[in-house]
Design a protein around this motif. Structure first.
Motif, mmCIF file in Angstrom:
data_model
loop_
_atom_site.group_PDB
_atom_site.id
_atom_site.type_symbol
_atom_site.label_atom_id
_atom_site.label_comp_id
_atom_site.label_asym_id
_atom_site.label_seq_id
_atom_site.Cartn_x
_atom_site.Cartn_y
_atom_site.Cartn_z
ATOM 1 N N ALA A 1 0.865 -1.177 0.000
ATOM 2 C CA ALA A 1 0.000 0.000 0.000
ATOM 3 C C ALA A 1 0.902 1.228 0.000
ATOM 4 C CB ALA A 1 -0.888 -0.003 1.234
ATOM 5 N N PRO A 2 0.891 2.042 -1.062
ATOM 6 C CA PRO A 2 1.778 3.194 -1.115
ATOM 7 C C PRO A 2 1.401 4.302 -0.143
ATOM 8 C CG PRO A 2 0.357 3.135 -3.043
ATOM 9 C CD PRO A 2 0.132 1.854 -2.304
ATOM 10 N N ALA A 3 0.128 4.356 0.225
ATOM 11 C CA ALA A 3 -0.357 5.360 1.176
ATOM 12 C C ALA A 3 -1.663 4.858 1.763
ATOM 13 C CB ALA A 3 -0.553 6.705 0.481
ATOM 14 N N ALA A 4 -2.128 5.517 2.801
ATOM 15 C CA ALA A 4 -3.353 5.090 3.478
ATOM 16 C C ALA A 4 -4.550 5.142 2.541
ATOM 17 C CB ALA A 4 -3.608 5.973 4.696
ATOM 18 N N ASP B 1 -6.370 2.717 9.921
ATOM 19 C CA ASP B 1 -7.446 2.906 10.893
ATOM 20 C C ASP B 1 -6.908 3.181 12.289
ATOM 21 O OD1 ASP B 1 -9.328 2.449 8.926
ATOM 22 O OD2 ASP B 1 -9.561 0.315 9.403
ATOM 23 N N TRP B 2 -5.711 2.694 12.578
ATOM 24 C CA TRP B 2 -5.140 2.852 13.909
ATOM 25 C C TRP B 2 -4.078 3.950 13.978
ATOM 26 C CZ3 TRP B 2 -4.463 -3.145 14.043
ATOM 27 C CH2 TRP B 2 -5.716 -3.738 14.250
ATOM 28 N N GLY B 3 -3.894 4.678 12.861
ATOM 29 C CA GLY B 3 -3.006 5.824 12.854
ATOM 30 C C GLY B 3 -1.539 5.523 13.055
ATOM 31 N N ARG B 4 -1.099 4.351 12.596
ATOM 32 C CA ARG B 4 0.301 3.983 12.797
ATOM 33 C C ARG B 4 1.191 4.371 11.628
ATOM 34 N NH1 ARG B 4 1.025 -1.895 15.396
ATOM 35 N NH2 ARG B 4 3.167 -1.100 15.328
ATOM 36 N N GLY B 5 0.600 4.642 10.468
ATOM 37 C CA GLY B 5 1.381 5.076 9.313
ATOM 38 C C GLY B 5 2.374 4.027 8.862
ATOM 39 N N GLY B 6 3.553 4.497 8.428
ATOM 40 C CA GLY B 6 4.606 3.588 8.000
ATOM 41 C C GLY B 6 4.503 3.154 6.560
ATOM 42 N N PHE B 7 4.008 4.036 5.687
ATOM 43 C CA PHE B 7 3.857 3.694 4.269
ATOM 44 C C PHE B 7 5.141 4.036 3.508
ATOM 45 C CE2 PHE B 7 -0.358 4.299 5.984
ATOM 46 C CZ PHE B 7 -1.053 3.216 5.471
ATOM 47 N N PRO B 8 5.409 3.324 2.406
ATOM 48 C CA PRO B 8 4.647 2.195 1.844
ATOM 49 C C PRO B 8 4.688 0.980 2.768
ATOM 50 C CG PRO B 8 6.734 2.438 0.712
ATOM 51 C CD PRO B 8 6.610 3.617 1.614
ATOM 52 N N LEU B 9 3.606 0.224 2.752
ATOM 53 C CA LEU B 9 3.401 -0.849 3.715
ATOM 54 C C LEU B 9 3.097 -2.164 3.007
ATOM 55 C CD1 LEU B 9 2.787 -1.785 6.703
ATOM 56 C CD2 LEU B 9 0.428 -1.134 6.246
#
Length: 349
Positions: free
Chosen positions: A9-12, A51-59
């Motif tokens: 996933a490149p972004a949320a 949904d949990w606001g942890r980010g870290g993209f790309p994922l």
């Protein structure tokens, strides 16, 4: 570093796409795994949509990994090339705290477990972790599980999260002969909870909103199946169960379900509701009842679960898909339109 194909996933909230990611070189105690299958967990969807606001993209999601050893480091003693192996929700921990020393790495107090994806290798190089929607992964052998012969890899993959999530509380609260266990919800977690509870010798009841999946529940090993939408269910089953596994994330009437427990009974939450769990103290007091929760198991218990599953012919009921079908599978998971776990064929990545 080695570049390997992956879906990320490149972004949320953005659809996953084909890419390549870097895997670290195989170190002294590392195992390089060629991933054959990876299960789709609801947690993957939460992370991809942030949904949990942890980010870290790309994922790159995926923590239900089953594959074959492709290479081992010179210090590896437990595995060799060609072995069938799996990786679950964690790839490291502090290894020094009391819980880690006792094989309860999931409850690490020395800095917490390192999740298979959406985390960082905080005890080593600080690199981000990326999961099993990829063709290969490198993991320290301490966090690699052996998958016994006879257990199909595609059916084994969901056991690395959904399986151990239900097996661990059943073992901890001593489900077995003479015990009555209820499983709320017949989904990815619930269908394995039924299988394990039955194999452990407990009398098993499924509690679902409707009777739509009753035939499935009985086929999977349930002795009884009740609809919670029927008020008579709570009258008929009052004071019945020693243990209730709540596998759903929806908010429930805690007092109503606590009424189904017998004295010293426990209701264990395995899903995470959006709203805080609530119940009247009187519902607990009258019967010395308990509300509890449980994470995945530690590495030793996860291996025990895999061995138990193989010995008892337990695997997840799966629908194998290609990587191009991930987005459709996500939509179907959110509609509860899967029986009972999607598994990606990683040869299609």
């Amino acid at each position: 570093m080695t570049a390997v194909p992956a879906f990320a996933a490149p972004a949320a909230g953005v659809p996953l796409e084909r890419t390549t990611i870097e895997r670290r070189p195989v170190g002294e105690n590392d195992v390089l795994i060629e991933i054959k299958y990876v299960g789709i967990c609801h947690t993957d969807i939460h992370h991809v949509r942030d949904d949990w606001g942890r980010g870290g993209f790309p994922l790159v999601p995926g923590h239900e990994i089953a594959g074959v050893v492709a290479e081992v480091g010179p210090g590896v003693t437990g595995y060799q090339v060609g072995d069938r192996v799996g990786v679950g929700c964690m790839v490291d921990s502090c290894r020094k705290c009391e819980n880690c020393r006792n094989g309860l790495e999931v409850y690490c107090t020395g800095g917490g477990l390192v999740a298979t994806y959406a985390d960082t290798m905080r005890y080593t190089d600080g690199a981000p972790t990326q999961g099993g929607y990829s063709t290969h992964i490198v993991v320290d052998e301490r966090f690699v599980l052996g998958i016994p012969e006879g257990l199909p890899l595609e059916q084994a993959a969901p056991l690395l999260c959904a399986g151990i999530t239900t097996y661990s509380p059943l073992r901890h609260w001593n489900a077995g002969p003479g015990k009555k266990v209820a499983v709320i919800g017949l989904g990815g977690l619930g269908h394995l909870g039924v299988k394990f509870a039955h194999a452990l010798g407990a009398e098993v009841t499924v509690l679902s909103q409707s009777l739509r999946k009753k035939d499935d529940g009985l086929r999977l090993g349930a002795d009884h199946y009740y609809a919670t939408s029927d008020p008579k269910t709570f009258e008929e089953l009052a004071g019945t169960f020693d243990l209730i596994l709540n596998t759903v994330s929806a908010s429930l009437d805690g007092d109503a379900f606590l009424s189904l427990l017998r004295i010293d009974g426990t209701m264990v939450y395995l899903g995470i509701p959006e709203k805080p769990v609530s119940a009247n103290v009187g519902s607990l007091m009258m019967g010395r009842k308990s509300i509890a929760s449980s994470g995945i198991g530690g590495i030793p218990e996860t291996q025990e679960m895999l061995d138990f599953a193989a010995a008892n012919g337990i695997g997840a009921d799966v629908e194998v898909i290609s990587a191009d079908e991930i987005e459709q599978a996500y939509d179907r998971v959110l509609r509860s339109d899967v029986r009972y776990r999607f598994v990606i064929d990683n040869s299609t990545i």
